[in-house]
Design a protein around this motif. Sequence first.
Motif, PDB file in Angstrom:
ATOM      1  N   UNK A   1      -3.934  17.852   4.322  1.00 56.15           N
ATOM      2  CA  UNK A   1      -3.991  16.585   4.158  1.00 56.15           C
ATOM      3  C   UNK A   1      -4.305  16.217   2.823  1.00 56.15           C
ATOM      4  N   UNK A   2      -5.001  16.992   2.063  1.00 55.02           N
ATOM      5  CA  UNK A   2      -5.512  17.350   0.470  1.00 55.02           C
ATOM      6  C   UNK A   2      -5.884  15.875   0.504  1.00 55.02           C
TER       7      UNK A   2
ATOM      8  N   UNK B   1       0.851  -1.019   0.325  1.00 57.94           N
ATOM      9  CA  UNK B   1      -0.043   0.485  -0.116  1.00 57.94           C
ATOM     10  C   UNK B   1       0.824   1.117  -0.410  1.00 57.94           C
ATOM     11  N   UNK B   2       2.381   1.190   0.238  1.00 55.86           N
ATOM     12  CA  UNK B   2       2.949   2.333   0.854  1.00 55.86           C
ATOM     13  C   UNK B   2       3.912   1.749  -0.246  1.00 55.86           C
TER      14      UNK B   2
ATOM     15  N   UNK C   1      -3.738   9.552  -5.297  1.00 51.99           N
ATOM     16  CA  UNK C   1      -3.251  10.458  -3.941  1.00 51.99           C
ATOM     17  C   UNK C   1      -1.925   9.664  -3.255  1.00 51.99           C
ATOM     18  N   UNK C   2      -1.214  10.134  -2.961  1.00 50.43           N
ATOM     19  CA  UNK C   2      -0.061   8.985  -2.624  1.00 50.43           C
ATOM     20  C   UNK C   2      -1.319   8.027  -1.498  1.00 50.43           C
ATOM     21  N   UNK C   3      -0.150   6.546  -1.659  1.00 50.30           N
ATOM     22  CA  UNK C   3      -1.030   4.852  -0.838  1.00 50.30           C
ATOM     23  C   UNK C   3      -0.757   5.591  -0.083  1.00 50.30           C
ATOM     24  N   UNK C   4      -0.054   6.090   0.949  1.00 51.23           N
ATOM     25  CA  UNK C   4       0.465   6.037   2.727  1.00 51.23           C
ATOM     26  C   UNK C   4      -0.321   6.727   3.196  1.00 51.23           C
ATOM     27  N   UNK C   5      -0.427   8.063   2.716  1.00 47.25           N
ATOM     28  CA  UNK C   5      -1.869   9.622   3.402  1.00 47.25           C
ATOM     29  C   UNK C   5      -3.196   8.126   3.200  1.00 47.25           C
TER      30      UNK C   5
END
Length: 485
Positions: free
Chosen positions: A336-337, A160-161, A362-366
């Motif tokens: 956070x967007x 996921x990261x 959007x970034x996987x970590x977020x």
Amino acid sequence: MALPIETFFLSPNHQGTLQSQVQQMIAHGILSGRFGTGEKLPSTRKLAAHLGISRITVTLAYTELVASDYLTARGRSGYYVSDNAPVPPVYQPQPMAAESVDWTRAIGQRFSGGRTLSKPKDWARFRYAFIYGQTDPQLFDHANWRQCALQALGQRDFSALTADYYDRDDPQLIEFIQRNTLPRRGISANADQILITMGAQNALWLTAQVLLTQRRTAAFEDPCYPALREILTQSRCHMAPVRVDQKGLPPDAIPPQVDVIFATPSHQCPTTSTMPMERRQDLLDRARALDALVIEDDYEFEMSFLERPSPALKSMDVDGRVIYVGSFSKSLFPGLRLGFLVGSEPFIREARALRASVLRHPPGHIQRTAAYFLSMGHYDAQIRKMGAALHRRRTAMQAAIDAHGLEIAGLGGFGGSSFWMRAPAHKDARQLALDLQEASVLIEPGNAFFSGQDTPRNYYRLGYSSIQSDRITEGIARIAKAVES
């Protein structure tokens, strides 16, 4: 050659752990060229004593730097800058040459110069900051967010990261939105009808790009969210601003030949008015008669601490003509967007393809961090905490406003985090804001929310999400004094 210990010092503004500060301090010294290859570092004992920290902290920092090849350990001799350490770049600035490009002709489409909101970067230093949408560190659950972020960094969530989702999203976040967030608004959707976005503004941009052309017409509220007006301007569509009243967007004022209608039924921006259920049905009927689509921006519905929020417009839609925009940035923190779109599969398919061509996803970590924070109940706990705090602030603010005779132009019946204010007609809120900055007070002039050239200048917005209760009364008193002067 040994590096003098006096060259080592910790930054008082660093936000990380002591170990990370030591690592960053040494790595920066190497990358900047101050520490050369083969130079010896102070012993862990001496550096710890010099910095006033524990020896084990320095030892762990040295160990991490050895593992990343910044340092090398030589038996009992100590630690040295590694021969394989990153070499600082050699930069020779080139003399500035006169540019020959005529940028007034080269730029094909302009995106700057619009009427947008602006907030001082140092807004937090103002004692009475009535600024909308900023985070109060006393209300944010930083500890649990940090734990969720660490969990998302774990080995179990490695894919996921690190994975490239291409045009997909984190399945855990989608599932939470599908099973928890949307049902609270009366909305039912499958996974293919949901798209994660970089906040609500990105969702509105995607929507405008997919639905609007130079031959189509968009109706939107006046006053409205300034960024939406800029998005519509950039789409080059025909624009039809519709002046709102105390109940929000009046459906019968929407002109014919409109293709897309943008609205904020639950919490009109910026007047904070809530559209009654009868008018919501009228809006859907008007859209059906025009064969138009409706974009529902449902921001801040969680901040309904006075009464329960009305069902979303999307929940009343039987034709599939409403596209729903949601956001976690308003309720968690603006940086956070993270937002989402909900709509019929053909629309989401096109929006997904457009998003993939611009930013992939959007970034996987977020996404995974947010999924943990939501699913573990931290989000609901924070919403309850924020709602109670905002209720207290709103009560104190309304009492102070009434006591000083200021005029409220818009007052949300369900809650929210701002007041829409009106100064006397001869007052220019932009000058009022400049004058108040001298008294350590920040307000938001309202002219940016209106469309057209001859816009009202005496409106302003007062947010209370980031000002503490004990400062509200004095802050309002200073505003009243400036208005009267």
